[in-house]
Design a protein around this motif. Structure first.
Motif, short mmCIF file in Angstrom:
data_model
loop_
_atom_site.label_atom_id
_atom_site.label_comp_id
_atom_site.label_asym_id
_atom_site.label_seq_id
_atom_site.Cartn_x
_atom_site.Cartn_y
_atom_site.Cartn_z
N UNK A 67 15.40 13.09 0.55
CA UNK A 67 16.02 13.77 1.68
C UNK A 67 17.16 14.64 1.15
N UNK A 68 17.67 15.58 1.95
CA UNK A 68 18.77 16.41 1.49
C UNK A 68 20.02 15.63 1.07
N UNK A 69 20.19 14.40 1.57
CA UNK A 69 21.36 13.61 1.18
C UNK A 69 21.16 12.90 -0.15
N UNK A 70 19.98 13.11 -0.80
CA UNK A 70 19.74 12.57 -2.13
C UNK A 70 19.09 11.22 -2.19
N UNK A 71 18.81 10.60 -1.04
CA UNK A 71 18.14 9.30 -1.03
C UNK A 71 16.62 9.49 -1.08
N UNK A 72 15.94 8.51 -1.65
CA UNK A 72 14.49 8.57 -1.81
C UNK A 72 13.82 7.72 -0.74
N UNK A 73 12.77 8.27 -0.13
CA UNK A 73 12.03 7.58 0.92
C UNK A 73 10.57 7.47 0.49
N UNK A 74 9.95 6.32 0.77
CA UNK A 74 8.56 6.09 0.40
C UNK A 74 7.80 5.49 1.57
N UNK A 79 9.49 15.11 -7.77
CA UNK A 79 10.44 15.47 -8.81
C UNK A 79 11.85 15.39 -8.24
N UNK A 80 12.73 14.67 -8.90
CA UNK A 80 14.10 14.54 -8.43
C UNK A 80 14.97 15.70 -8.89
N UNK A 81 16.14 15.84 -8.27
CA UNK A 81 17.10 16.86 -8.69
C UNK A 81 17.58 16.62 -10.10
N UNK A 82 17.45 15.37 -10.59
CA UNK A 82 17.84 15.03 -11.95
C UNK A 82 16.77 15.36 -12.98
N UNK A 83 15.65 15.92 -12.54
CA UNK A 83 14.56 16.28 -13.43
C UNK A 83 13.60 15.15 -13.73
N UNK A 84 13.88 13.94 -13.25
CA UNK A 84 12.99 12.80 -13.47
C UNK A 84 11.79 12.89 -12.53
N UNK A 85 10.70 12.25 -12.95
CA UNK A 85 9.49 12.17 -12.13
C UNK A 85 9.44 10.78 -11.50
N UNK A 86 9.32 10.73 -10.19
CA UNK A 86 9.27 9.46 -9.46
C UNK A 86 7.84 9.25 -8.97
N UNK A 87 7.29 8.07 -9.25
CA UNK A 87 5.88 7.79 -8.98
C UNK A 87 5.73 6.48 -8.21
N UNK A 100 -4.51 12.23 -7.50
CA UNK A 100 -3.97 11.80 -6.22
C UNK A 100 -2.81 12.65 -5.72
N UNK A 101 -2.14 13.39 -6.62
CA UNK A 101 -0.98 14.17 -6.18
C UNK A 101 -0.64 15.22 -7.22
N UNK A 102 0.18 16.18 -6.81
CA UNK A 102 0.68 17.22 -7.71
C UNK A 102 1.96 17.80 -7.13
N UNK A 103 2.83 18.30 -8.01
CA UNK A 103 4.08 18.91 -7.56
C UNK A 103 4.66 19.81 -8.64
N UNK A 104 5.29 20.90 -8.21
CA UNK A 104 5.96 21.82 -9.12
C UNK A 104 7.43 21.43 -9.27
N UNK A 105 7.99 21.65 -10.47
CA UNK A 105 9.43 21.53 -10.64
C UNK A 105 10.07 22.90 -10.52
N UNK A 106 11.38 22.97 -10.67
CA UNK A 106 12.10 24.22 -10.46
C UNK A 106 11.82 25.25 -11.56
N UNK A 123 0.84 -1.20 0.00
CA UNK A 123 0.00 0.00 0.00
C UNK A 123 0.87 1.25 0.00
N UNK A 124 1.68 1.38 -1.05
CA UNK A 124 2.66 2.45 -1.15
C UNK A 124 1.99 3.81 -1.30
N UNK A 125 2.57 4.82 -0.64
CA UNK A 125 2.00 6.16 -0.68
C UNK A 125 3.02 7.19 -1.09
N UNK A 126 3.07 8.29 -0.32
CA UNK A 126 3.92 9.42 -0.67
C UNK A 126 5.39 9.10 -0.63
N UNK A 127 6.16 9.87 -1.42
CA UNK A 127 7.60 9.66 -1.48
C UNK A 127 8.30 11.01 -1.58
N UNK A 128 9.54 11.07 -1.08
CA UNK A 128 10.25 12.33 -1.03
C UNK A 128 11.74 12.07 -0.93
#
Length: 467
Positions: free
Chosen positions: A45-52, A360-368, A305-311, A38-43
């Motif tokens: 961290x400042x160290x560049x790792x992805x958490x879900x 949105x990652x620092x690499x410009x990719x969209x993570x879902x 279900x979600x929305x986000x702005x890029x830079x 039942x995977x949900x939100x993801x983000x």
């Protein structure tokens, strides 16, 4: 776990209304995490790792009735978790979080979103999906319906704010009491969250002080709504018109805000899932400015279900399903809305199924987070090559119609996560109507009591269960 490389490339098109503008985007995606519950939100961290977040599959503890009062109860367990994705490997770094779910493990309400402040301090939002009056009475002390701040090193956490209790004490929209905090954003020293069950936008200081409602979202009045055919199987039969029952031309349904992002202009932008019967093209993106009043920023979406702005100021919106969920086709879409209003569908169907969140990652990719309604089969996708290519003879439009993909349903037995007692039930998906999702899982509980179809019928207040 280490994943084998898996990449799919697709060509999607977007046709803008009023202008004839066409845009194409060659999007490719890879699966960077699998086997989520039942995977949900993801983000990041400042160290560049992805958490879900993983809402879990509940457990064998005490239960609460569903928001609608119909169907199977949601039972408590500690199967919720936060998973870290680093260098192609996944690790559950926070476990034992509260979780509610149906007997087959679907419809999980638990950890639903995660964000990091500028110092790297994490905050996790825990969903609930029921009347908050039953929480403490039936379950005892639990952090369901709250925002917490965890310590990954000690596998512990501290409660920051009780959003479900705020709904119980204040009920800002004046409807039936129900709570399911679903998504949030950090804005300086404030946590700004949507409560999909309460239909409101809330703000609280990061130290837990000054919890208050910013605004509430109005009901939608549907004209000539499309309902499931009479006799459709349902765990909530009052939602299905009886044989020969007349369906009137207007129907009031709940707003069901699903997530929030802060825009480049400083305003909050809120996605809408919509209530039953989940009207196609009926979902909106609201803008909430300094005056606290919600206005429609964009419309014509389906079950966001979600929305986000890029830079660069582009807004990305995520559709859980391109058709009304009761139809049983769970192909979703990622839609990019440029600052000038141009819309481009980056990915639709073709493996994108019942997605629950994006970042949105620092690499410009969209993570879902993908397949968020299938415990044990949830994924995180990395979508690349997201630059749109407008045709040179096109003018810019605001509304768009996307080419949608063809979906498929999966019927699989739900595996048991580590350190979790297996629940009864096959956990199979079936193409039937069930807005509380014991038979087909939705990310949100939509409760609509149709005891009689009047000129303007009204739905009961919805709760939302996490993916």
């Amino acid at each position: 776990m280490k994943l084998k490389p898996f990449t799919i490339t697709i060509l999607t098109f977007c046709v803008a209304a009023f202008s004839g503008m066409k845009a194409a985007s060659a999007a490719s995606f890879s699966v960077i995490a699998d086997g989520l519950y039942n995977a949900g939100g993801l983000s990041f961290s400042p160290d560049g790792n992805l958490y879900v977040t993983e809402a879990g599959i509940g457990g064998s503890g005490a239960c609460v009735p569903p928001a609608s009062g119909q169907g199977d109860s949601l039972c408590y367990g500690t199967s919720g978790a936060v998973t870290k994705i680093e260098n192609g490997k996944t690790e559950r770094i926070l476990t034992g979080l509260p979780s509610l779910a149906l007997p087959d493990g679907t419809g999980g309400a638990g950890p639903r979103d995660i964000k990091f402040d500028a110092t790297g301090k994490p905050y996790v939002l825990i969903g609930y999906a029921a009347n908050p009056a039953f929480r403490d009475r039936n379950l005892g002390y639990t952090d369901l319906g709250k925002i917490i701040t965890p310590d990954f090193k000690t596998n512990s956490w501290t409660s920051v704010a009780d959003l479900a209790n705020y709904e119980l004490a204040n009920n800002p929209d004046g409807g039936e009491v129900g709570s399911n905090p679903l998504g949030f954003v950090i804005d300086g020293n404030k946590l700004v969250a949507v409560d999909a069950g309460a239909n409101n936008l809330l703000s609280v200081n990061t130290d837990g002080r000054n919890l208050q409602a910013i605004t509430t979202f109005p009901e939608d009045i549907l004209a000539n709504p499309v309902f499931p055919p009479s006799g459709s199987p349902s765990n909530e039969p009052s939602q299905v018109p009886s044989q020969g029952e007349e369906v009137r031309a207007q129907f009031a349904t709940q707003a069901v805000p699903s997530n929030v992002a802060k825009g480049p202009d400083g305003a909050y932008y809120v996605s809408q899932f919509t209530g039953f019967p989940f009207p196609e093209d009926g979902a909106k993106i609201y803008r909430v400015g300094a005056d606290g009043l919600p206005t429609v920023f964009a419309d014509g979406f389906t079950q966001l279900t979600d929305l986000e702005f890029d830079t660069e100021g582009n807004l990305y919106a995520l559709q859980y399903a391109n058709q009304s969920a009761w139809k049983g086709d769970f192909d979703g879409s990622v839609i990019k809305i440029a600052a000038d209003g141009t819309r481009t569908t980056l990915l639709s169907g073709n493996g994108l199924e019942s997605p629950s969140a994006l970042t949105i990652g620092a690499d410009g990719a969209v993570y879902v987070t993908n397949r968020g309604d299938r415990p044990g089969f949830g994924q995180v996708l990395k979508i690349e090559n997201t630059k749109s290519i407008p045709e040179p003879d096109s003018t810019l439009g605001v509304l768009a119609i996307a080419a949608l993909g063809v979906g498929w349903l999966h019927k699989k037995r739900i595996p048991t996560p580590p350190n979790t007692v297996r629940l009864k039930g096959k956990g199979e998906r079936e193409k039937v109507l069930n807005t509380s999702f014991p038979l087909y899982p939705l990310p949100f509980t939509q409760t609509t009591k149709l005891k009689s179809f009047k000129p303007i019928a009204r739905s009961s207040k919805t709760g939302i269960r996490c993916l």
